[in-house]
Design an enzyme around this catalytic site. Sequence first.
Site, PDB file in Angstrom:
ATOM      1  NE  ARG A  17      -2.982  -1.404   3.403  1.00 20.15           N
ATOM      2  CZ  ARG A  17      -3.471  -1.198   4.476  1.00 20.15           C
ATOM      3  NH1 ARG A  17      -4.218  -0.312   4.724  1.00 20.15           N
ATOM      4  NH2 ARG A  17      -3.251  -1.954   5.620  1.00 20.15           N
ATOM      5  CG  ASP A 103       4.378  -2.319  10.638  1.00 23.23           C
ATOM      6  OD1 ASP A 103       4.392  -2.532  11.678  1.00 23.23           O
ATOM      7  OD2 ASP A 103       3.621  -2.651   9.647  1.00 23.23           O
ATOM      8  N   GLY A 140      -8.024  -7.594  16.436  1.00 23.08           N
ATOM      9  CA  GLY A 140      -8.355  -8.622  17.262  1.00 23.08           C
ATOM     10  C   GLY A 140      -8.827  -8.390  18.639  1.00 23.08           C
ATOM     11  CG  ASN A 170      -3.121  -8.114  19.411  1.00 21.07           C
ATOM     12  OD1 ASN A 170      -2.227  -8.088  20.359  1.00 21.07           O
ATOM     13  ND2 ASN A 170      -2.888  -9.142  18.358  1.00 21.07           N
ATOM     14  CB  ALA A 363      26.986  40.822   0.836  1.00 21.02           C
ATOM     15  CG  ASN A 369      33.405  23.909  -3.120  1.00 19.35           C
ATOM     16  OD1 ASN A 369      32.883  24.603  -4.023  1.00 19.35           O
ATOM     17  ND2 ASN A 369      32.870  22.917  -2.449  1.00 19.35           N
ATOM     18  CB  SER A 388      30.654  42.650  -1.092  1.00 18.41           C
ATOM     19  OG  SER A 388      30.480  42.885   0.040  1.00 18.41           O
ATOM     20  CB  ALA A 406      34.444  44.778  -2.984  1.00 21.92           C
ATOM     21  NE  ARG A 423      38.055  46.313  -6.781  1.00 23.90           N
ATOM     22  CZ  ARG A 423      38.035  47.275  -5.843  1.00 23.90           C
ATOM     23  NH1 ARG A 423      38.367  48.565  -5.887  1.00 23.90           N
ATOM     24  NH2 ARG A 423      37.379  46.964  -4.410  1.00 23.90           N
TER      25      ARG A 423
END
Length: 447
Positions: A17, A103, A140, A170, A363, A369, A388, A406, A423
């Site tokens: 199921r 289960d 049961g 049961n 940021a 990596n 940043s 940055a 830069r």
Amino acid sequence: MSLELSVVVLAAGMGTRMKSALPKVMHKVAGKPMVGHVIDTAAHLKAAKTMVVVGPDMPDLIKTVAPHPTFEQTDRLGTAHAVLAAKEGLKGLTGNVLVLYADSPLFTAKTLARLVAAREENDHAVAVLGFRPEDLTGYGRLVTDQNGNLTAIVEDKECNDAQRQINFCNSGVMCFKAEDMITTLEAIDNANAKGEYYLTDAVEVAQKNGQSCVAVEVDEAETLGVNSRTQLAVAEAILQNRLRETAMAEGATLVDPASVFLSADTKLGRDVIVEPNVVFGPGVTVGDNVVIKAFSHLESCVVGDGADIGPYARLRPGAEIGAGARVGNFVEIKKAVLEAGAKVNHLSYIGDARVGAKANIGAGTITCNYDGFRKQHTDIGAGAFIGSNSSLVAPVEIGDGAIVGAGSTITGKVEADALTLTRAERIEKKGWAAKFREKMRELTGKK
């Protein structure tokens, strides 16, 4: 409970199921396979031996329950047949044998200890956990005499009209006197509507042998057996509520408990504050005085005392966040160490790296990596400042106290206390934008 305890876990069912190629008991509740919860409960009971009955072709299940021995039930001919599949493991046992179902992950060690103690108290042959459900359909019935002794377990399809009115049902969990167990089970026949060997018939066999049996009542919430995805969700909800209650009782604040999802092994220290919509995957340990802000996701990581995480932070496996460190919004940390007081405040990815104490990551910074074949390490020294929008192309080392300007792409070692920036030369063409717009208007006819 004073005698030796052994446990048999029945895990051979495929669970059709569930509509899954995965064995039913491998489906997870609170981040752990259901069978794992049952085995952990046996460990809490200090079981001397735990055996697992599996079905054919279940190598992943066998691996999951290792090092506990497994026994294969090749033909599925009922619960008594399943237990007898472990006959070789049952031989020579003394004391108590508890039969559990892989289960049914919600039974507590406290409840099972009560069952074992009840069997021992008057040296009963069998002790059974019973409950009183609102809907009796399919269960049961536990038939008891005027003294409260259990005299029979009658399956729902086998009940007469009077037995069908009994509301004591049961749960399936049973504890046997170990020395008599094999003899009792081998005396069970399959003369019933399903033609199966019912474990429940052990009570009748014991009665015929002049032995007594007993039933112990348990709350219905513990008895849930998972046979469908819907029941899996119900089990998840019940266990999550338990975990949340435990976390708060032990000193953590969950601002909106219903929206926080924990794993079975989540460890939260004292005075931890967890904001709404936080998810803890497996393997998370959080120290004291930590704040975990909303919508964060943590998995297989360690968070040190006083750290501040999120909102919208993701801590992946291998993340180690030092005391007082800060991991801010939309930051992802993977297999990396942030030492004490380090800050990665927003919009950054730090993977396969060390960030030294009190370093600051600006940021948009990423550690590059992965080269398509290998993961490489980035080492950022204590007190370093990464501007940043920087890209650190691993393997790379940034020395203590160094500053990276940055927007830089760093491919080699940066010495301690140095300033490094990369830069391109700035180019400015005066009036170029106005001429471009005019030309495009002529070409397109747009004003």
